[in-house]
Structure formats: structure tokens, C-alpha cells
Scaffold this motif. Structure first.
Motif, PDB file in Angstrom:
ATOM      1  N   ASN A  98       1.094  -1.061  -0.146  1.00 17.86           N
ATOM      2  CA  ASN A  98      -0.002  -0.030   0.063  1.00 17.86           C
ATOM      3  C   ASN A  98       0.662   1.169  -0.028  1.00 17.86           C
ATOM      4  O   ASN A  98       0.540   2.371  -0.505  1.00 17.86           O
ATOM      5  CB  ASN A  98      -0.865   0.008   1.391  1.00 17.86           C
ATOM      6  N   LYS A 100       1.862   2.788   2.749  1.00 16.12           N
ATOM      7  CA  LYS A 100       1.676   3.557   4.135  1.00 16.12           C
ATOM      8  C   LYS A 100       3.020   3.267   4.962  1.00 16.12           C
ATOM      9  O   LYS A 100       3.587   2.053   4.687  1.00 16.12           O
ATOM     10  CB  LYS A 100       0.597   2.881   4.777  1.00 16.12           C
ATOM     11  N   TRP A 155      -8.339  -0.538  -1.124  1.00 17.61           N
ATOM     12  CA  TRP A 155      -6.975  -0.684  -1.020  1.00 17.61           C
ATOM     13  C   TRP A 155      -6.517   0.234   0.025  1.00 17.61           C
ATOM     14  O   TRP A 155      -5.133   0.124   0.427  1.00 17.61           O
ATOM     15  CB  TRP A 155      -6.378  -0.464  -2.341  1.00 17.61           C
ATOM     16  N   ASN A 156      -7.196   1.069   0.698  1.00 14.48           N
ATOM     17  CA  ASN A 156      -6.381   1.994   1.597  1.00 14.48           C
ATOM     18  C   ASN A 156      -5.990   1.579   2.964  1.00 14.48           C
ATOM     19  O   ASN A 156      -5.099   1.869   3.483  1.00 14.48           O
ATOM     20  CB  ASN A 156      -7.220   3.480   1.777  1.00 14.48           C
ATOM     21  N   THR A 184      -4.170  -4.107  -3.922  1.00 11.71           N
ATOM     22  CA  THR A 184      -3.427  -4.373  -2.397  1.00 11.71           C
ATOM     23  C   THR A 184      -4.033  -5.660  -2.048  1.00 11.71           C
ATOM     24  O   THR A 184      -4.753  -5.847  -1.043  1.00 11.71           O
ATOM     25  CB  THR A 184      -3.665  -3.397  -1.636  1.00 11.71           C
ATOM     26  N   GLN A 286      -5.279   9.287   2.484  1.00 11.81           N
ATOM     27  CA  GLN A 286      -6.342   8.194   1.675  1.00 11.81           C
ATOM     28  C   GLN A 286      -6.726   7.455   2.675  1.00 11.81           C
ATOM     29  O   GLN A 286      -6.875   6.096   2.851  1.00 11.81           O
ATOM     30  CB  GLN A 286      -5.246   7.095   0.944  1.00 11.81           C
ATOM     31  N   VAL A 331      -1.216   5.283  -3.432  1.00  5.45           N
ATOM     32  CA  VAL A 331      -1.221   3.806  -3.718  1.00  5.45           C
ATOM     33  C   VAL A 331      -0.710   3.493  -5.234  1.00  5.45           C
ATOM     34  O   VAL A 331      -0.259   2.230  -5.244  1.00  5.45           O
ATOM     35  CB  VAL A 331      -2.416   3.290  -3.226  1.00  5.45           C
ATOM     36  N   SER A 332      -1.087   4.142  -6.253  1.00  6.11           N
ATOM     37  CA  SER A 332      -0.739   3.752  -7.542  1.00  6.11           C
ATOM     38  C   SER A 332      -0.720   5.043  -8.589  1.00  6.11           C
ATOM     39  O   SER A 332      -0.934   5.811  -8.138  1.00  6.11           O
ATOM     40  CB  SER A 332      -2.228   2.833  -8.113  1.00  6.11           C
TER      41      SER A 332
END
Ligand code: NAD
Length: 495
Positions: A98, A100, A155-156, A184, A286, A331-332
Motif C-alpha cells: 500500500n 503506508k 486498497w487504503n 493491494t 487516503q 497507492v498507484s
């Protein structure tokens, strides 16, 4: 040229780890480096059918719904223990998947274990009702699992969003067909492996991976799926609600937000700025409940903006696994482009870009999807950057003069997920909160949440709730049972 070993992900259907029916895969990318580090099966409609059939069969057999709450609870507690046991594997995987930070991923893993423990306890609490009717009837209400549940997550918070659904669904005795985000999928796959390891019976848990358009849609369309619990964007949620209408399934939707953070002038500047930064920039913005609209009373507006911008510029953006990083990448690439396009929209709309606004392409971050913490001021309520969810490190700071104006501005979007109020006047804090159309609120804080409390939104932020007792309700049907204790004819018809 370097070759990197990629993780070969699998789907989990009827107790077996399998490739997609047509063997196609989707690359999974580390958003900090832009490198492909895993391949994910792109499931097919046939794969979904197989998973739903397995879940149906398992549900109908009673292998899970028919055992005692005590036994299911024991499984859930074992899962929590395993999550903690694998913490050192899960945390860096979440960062790789991800983007993070390790700190954020650590919070998620700890919360995931706590969520399983919470539902392990809750499912053993007394429930149901009896109600007093005349003799010879005895009347009661019992709770039952809904059946086959389709669980679709974003995905977060890849691991945590999965757990928020899987834990209550399993606690209640349902079987599941689960779809993680195709962006993710790595920690969700590890979670399913943990469920297998603790011995959840075959067919109870199924995971089909791939895109929403194909796999997600097939789960929602299936007549054999009794419930959809979805977390994701509002646009997708609307589509799911319409599709689910064809088979009239239960639907719960946790959707987007554009949450207001209201700051009155009777507060300590350093404190409210600090909470404001946390509210929007944690998780690189996010976060569905992010405080992406800060509403500041006009008397302290200039000072607030000055201090906020000064501090926003100092936030350390970098690799999630690097020492000292405070926020990671988006994320992307696709999502980064969306966020950057909103920054352009803000400029075109005439808002003042007070800081940030750019992709970061220096200091070794050039291959990742890093964007500077961005602050817009001089915004008006009709601007798209004020109305629409950007879902990145972008905040608008708006001015208000009276309490009434603050409430009107705060309620002035289609969303209603979260809201916060900062004031030292206790009565005003409560008065304002009661007028805000939002499901998750704070007075003198912005962000903390608890497994015990219901999570969800008003208006276009969703329908239904995750977490707490309300989150368990979503996964249960209620049935009234009326028992005649003196069986004989009714005697109503004379013929
Ligand atoms: P998304 O809606 O694009 O995707 C979410 C999931 O739905 C993914 O697994 C995706 O593959 C699937 N999906 C996509 N189209 C589908 C379809 N037609 N049918 C079935 N499934 C489909 O959302 P995202 O970009 O992954 O996540 C970001 C969004 O999630 C933001 O809007 C954020 O606010 C929201 N979110 C809300 C909460 C909440 O609790 N309210 C929590 C986290 C994220």
C-alpha cells in the motif's frame, strides 16, 4: 538488468489455493518504487461461481452456522493470536503493498487482531428477545446468520478493511466470498492463509481476486449470495446498490467522504493546527474519514493558515519503510494522476495554492507515486475541490464567521461520513455536532475510532455500519418465532 522474484498470489476456493480459471494475472506494484513485486490471479465469472457454490454448500451443511458461538469464538481468538504472531511479516508487507508507513501498518495489524477479539466476545453475549403475548402463545425473536456474504474491500487499509467485514461475518455464522482490492491483495491473502491455518472448515471462507468489473460484479450479481458488504467509492457503491436490487439482497455500503473539521477561535492554535494536519495527512490523505475541509473562524483564519502551511511543508514524505518517514506515496500511478488532476482543477477554479501541488521527483522518490502535502485557501463552496473526494494529501481551508455558517458549510456536500469540531465551549461543541449530518464525529479530536463503535456514513457516504454491535447486526437476520402451547383448532371458519 536486475530480476526480482515476485510473489505468486493465489485465490482460495473451497479450501484450495488456486490460479485463475483462465490463468491470467494482474501485476501488483510497490507504490514507493514502481516495481512489480507480485502477480495476482484475475479471477473469472466461473471462479466466482465455484466460490459461491462452495460457500453455499458450507453454509447449508451447518458446518459453521451450526456450531456453538463458543466454538466460533475460539476460532476467532486463534486468528487474533496468529495475526499478532505474524505481525513482523504483515507490517512490512502492508507497507510494500500500500505504501503506508511501518507505523501506520503497525496500528492496522494491532487493530485487526483487536477486531477479531472484539467479535469473539460479542458473539457470546445474550441476544434475541421474548415478548409478552396472550396464552397459549409463547413468542420470541432469534438472530440467525444471513447466509453467503459477498465482502468487497478497497486498497487504503487492505488488511483492516478485510477484517472489519470478515470478523463479524464469521462470528455470526455466515460463509463468505471475499474480494480484496486488485491494487493491494497481499496482506488479505496472508489473512486468508491464517484463517486456513487455524482450521476454519473447508468452503466457509473463499477468496476470489481480480478486478471489480469482473469479479466484484459477478459476486454482486449472484443469486446465491445473500448479502453484499462493500467498502469503496461512492460511484462504485451506487452501481452495486443498483445491481444488487435485481436479487434483492441485503446491502451495506461504506463509501467516500469530504469531511469537515470545524475550528472555532476559542481554541489553542498549536493544538488545532496539529489535529488538522493529522486529520488530513495521516495515511497520505487516503482515509475515507479524512478531514479534507478545514473550516476556520475568520478571527483566527490567517494565523491558522500560516502555521498550518509552515508545518505542512515540513512533513517528511518518503518510503514507508524508511526511518523518519511521516507519510508514504499514493497507492498507484492511476490514483496519483487523479490526485494531481484535482490539484490542476483547484488552480483552474481560482483557489490559492498555499503550498505543495507537485509530484515529488527528487531524493530517490522519482519512481514512486509521491505527492507533496497540498493546501488550498481562498476556496468557495461551489468549487469541485471543495465538493468532491480527492483522497490524497490535499486539503482546502475555508473561512466562516458564525456557528450557523460553519454548520451550513459543513453540511454542504453530498457526503456525510465524518466531522470534527474544535472549541473550548462544551455546549457549543455538542450543539454543533448534533446538527452535523455525519455518522462519525469528534469534539476536540479528529481521527480516533474504536472497534466497539459503529463506523459508517449519512447521505452518500453509505448505508449501514461496520464495527460495534451495529456491525454484527448487518450480518444477521432476525426471525420471530411464535409457539402455540395448546395445540387445537383455530375455530375461525364455521364450514
Ligand atoms: P473502489 O470503489 O474503486 O473499489 C473498491 C472495491 O470495489 C475494490 O475491491 C474494487 O475492485 C471493487 N469494485 C470496483 N468496481 C466494482 C463493481 N462494479 N462491482 C463490484 N465491485 C467493484 O474504491 P477504491 O478506490 O478501492 O477505494 C477508495 C474509496 O473507498 C474512497 O472513496 C474511500 O472513501 C472509500 N472508503 C470508504 C471507507 C468507509 O468506511 N466509508 C473506508 C475505506 C475506503
Amino acid at each position: 538488468m536486475t530480476t526480482t522474484t515476485t510473489i505468486d498470489l493465489k485465490m482460495y476456493i473451497n479450501g484450495e489455493w488456486v490460479a485463475s480459471g483462465d490463468r491470467t494475472t494482474i501485476p501488483v506494484i510497490n507504490p514507493a518504487s514502481g516495481e512489480v513485486f507480485a502477480q495476482l490471479p484475475q479471477g473469472t465469472v466461473a471462479d466466482v461461481k465455484e466460490a459461491v457454490d462452495a460457500a453455499r454448500k458450507a453454509f447449508d451443511s451447518g458446518v459453521w452456522s451450526g456450531i456453538s458461538a463458543q466454538e466460533r469464538s475460539t476460532y476467532l481468538l486463534k486468528i487474533a493470536d496468529k495475526i499478532e504472531e505474524y505481525q513482523d511479516e504483515l507490517v512490512p508487507l502492508e507497507t510494500q503493498d500500500n505504501g503506508k508507513t511501518l507505523t501506520e501498518a503497525g496500528f492496522d495489524v494491532a487493530d485487526a487482531a483487536a477486531c477479531f477479539r472484539y467479535y469473539a466476545g460479542l458473539i457470546k453475549a445474550p441476544d434475541g428477545q421474548t415478548y409478552h403475548v396472550g396464552d397459549p402463545m409463547q413468542a420470541m425473536v432469534v438472530r440467525e446468520p444471513v447466509g453467503v456474504c459477498g465482502l468487497i474491500v478497497p486498497w487504503n487499509f487492505p488488511l483492516l478493511m478485510s477484517v472489519w467485514k470478515i470478523a463479524p461475518a464469521l462470528a455470526a455464522g455466515n460463509t463468505i466470498v471475499f474480494k480484496p482490492s486488485e491494487v493491494t491483495p497481499v496482506t488479505p491473502q496472508k489473512l486468508i492463509a491464517i484463517l486456513e491455518e487455524v482450521g476454519i472448515p473447508k468452503g466457509v471462507v473463499n477468496m476470489v481476486t481480480g478486478t471489480g468489473a469482473e469479479v466484484g460484479n459477478a459476486i454482486v450479481e449472484s443469486a446465491d449470495v445473500d448479502l453484499i458488504s462493500f467498502t469503496g467509492g461512492t460511484k462504485t457503491g451506487k452501481h452495486i446498490m443498483k445491481t444488487a436490487a435485481d436479487t434483492v439482497k441485503k446491502v451495506s455500503l461504506e463509501l467516500g467522504g469530504k469531511s469537515p473539521n470545524i475550528v472555532f477561535d476559542d481554541t489553542d492554535l498549536e493544538t488545532v493546527v496539529d489535529h488538522g494536519l493529522f486529520g488530513i495527512f495521516y495515511g497520505t490523505g487516503q482515509v475515507c474519514s479524512a478531514g479534507s475541509r478545514i473550516l476556520v473562524q475568520d478571527t483566527i483564519y490567517d494565523k491558522y493558515v500560516e502555521r498550518f502551511v509552515e508545518r505542512a511543508k515540513k512533513i517528511k514524505v518518503g518510503f514507508g519503510n524508511a526511518e523518519g518517514t511521516e507519510i508514504g506515496p499514493l497507492v498507484s500511478q492511476q490514483h496519483m494522476e487523479k490526485v494531481l488532476s484535482y490539484i490542476e482543477i483547484g488552480k483552474e477554479e481560482g483557489a490559492t495554492l498555499a503550498c505543495g501541488g507537485n509530484r515529488i521527483t527528487t531524493g530517490g522518490l522519482e519512481n514512486g507515486y509521491f505527492v507533496e502535502p497540498t493546501v488550498f485557501t481562498n476556496v468557495t463552496s461551489d468549487m469541485r475541490i471543495v465538493q468532491e473526494e480527492i483522497f490524497g494529501p490535499v486539503v482546502v481551508i475555508q473561512k466562516f464567521s458564525t456557528e450557523e455558517e460553519a454548520i451550513a458549510l459543513a453540511n454542504g456536500t453530498v457526503y456525510g461520513l465524518a466531522a470534527g469540531v474544535f472549541t473550548n465551549d462544551g455546549a457549543r461543541g455538542m450543539r454543533v455536532i448534533k446538527k452535523l449530518k455525519a455518522g462519525i464525529t469528534w469534539i476536540n479530536a479528529f481521527g480516533p475510532t474504536y472497534n466497539e463503535a459503529p463506523w459508517g456514513g449519512y447521505k452518500q457516504s453509505g448505508v449501514g455500519r461496520n464495527l460495534g454491535t451495529f456491525g454484527l447486526d448487518e450480518f444477521q437476520e432476525v426471525k420471530q418465532i411464535n409457539v402455540n402451547l395448546e395445540v387445537g383448532p383455530v375455530g375461525y371458519f364455521q364450514s
